[in-house]
Design an enzyme around this catalytic site. Sequence first.
Site, PDB file in Angstrom:
ATOM      1  N   ALA A  66       0.833  -1.163   0.170  1.00 34.88           N
ATOM      2  CA  ALA A  66       0.057  -0.023   0.034  1.00 34.88           C
ATOM      3  C   ALA A  66       1.101   1.307   0.102  1.00 34.88           C
ATOM      4  CB  ALA A  66      -0.707   0.049   1.177  1.00 34.88           C
ATOM      5  N   GLY A 112      -0.221  -5.167   0.805  1.00 33.14           N
ATOM      6  CA  GLY A 112      -1.504  -5.379  -0.076  1.00 33.14           C
ATOM      7  C   GLY A 112      -1.298  -5.631  -1.492  1.00 33.14           C
ATOM      8  N   GLU A 115      -2.082  -9.511  -0.965  1.00 31.96           N
ATOM      9  CA  GLU A 115      -3.412  -9.455  -0.570  1.00 31.96           C
ATOM     10  C   GLU A 115      -4.266  -9.285  -1.859  1.00 31.96           C
ATOM     11  OE1 GLU A 115      -4.370  -7.821   3.860  1.00 31.96           O
ATOM     12  OE2 GLU A 115      -3.128  -6.491   2.443  1.00 31.96           O
ATOM     13  N   GLU A 135       3.705  -5.883   7.303  1.00 33.42           N
ATOM     14  CA  GLU A 135       2.867  -4.900   7.969  1.00 33.42           C
ATOM     15  C   GLU A 135       3.297  -4.856   9.358  1.00 33.42           C
ATOM     16  OE1 GLU A 135       0.170  -5.954   4.546  1.00 33.42           O
ATOM     17  OE2 GLU A 135       1.585  -6.979   5.976  1.00 33.42           O
TER      18      GLU A 135
END
Length: 260
Positions: A66, A112, A115, A135
């Site tokens: 992200a 992300g 993901e 993360e």
Amino acid sequence: MAFENLLIEYKERIQYIIINRESKLNALNKATLAELHTAITEAFANIQVGGIIITGAGQKAFVAGADISEFASLGVDKGTELAREGQTKVFNLIEHGNKPVIAAVNGFALGGGLELAMACHIRIASDSAKMGLPEVTLGLIPGYGGTQRLTRLVGKGKALEMIMTADMITAPEAYEFGLVNHTVSQDSLLTKAEEILNKILLRAPLAIASAIKAINAATDPAVNGFDTEIDEFGKCFGTNDLQEGVSAFLQKRKPEFKGN
């Protein structure tokens, strides 16, 4: 529709969605997530599109996470909203879509990015790709389904190890753990993705959609997967595709499915 952060390309019935922020290692900011929602929704609704391949621009990164710069000013409420919106509008949208989506992981797939790949139905990685959920090094945990989908794919123990250590794994390790379906050379990545998707596109589209729904139900504690399978199996009998498939089988010819 023109996008600022995505490239959309078509190859017969395949729609490519290419995350095009190469200078930022294709990181997912809010604008890119919004564009992904639009692009995926339109692809699922487009009768000319049979399936989707998602990849990243360049050879360095699929999606390297992200956009962390957007996190600095968020509090609890905004952070929760960020995760919920991303899950609903992009990641769950892909997973529960009515058409097959393949992730062609061409480089780093971190946070992300991993993901996003895990939300896709099939994952193919270049042999130089690296994956991880780092993360906790930021004081966070995965927020776009990473804790759930990784556990389903690789098991609880490996998921805990990967998330708590924040270590990256190589593409061969990802294949060994069951995180990706195939590893190939960088030059063969898109060819392999197209090969698999084109094989799927020979099958009955409504049956493919039913299979996605039934398989997803296997890991959804809110529904009975067996009941979902029975319902979807029954619905197939109301389609022209089933009649075509049975006729073609009996006549010893290849079926021509229309998706109705």
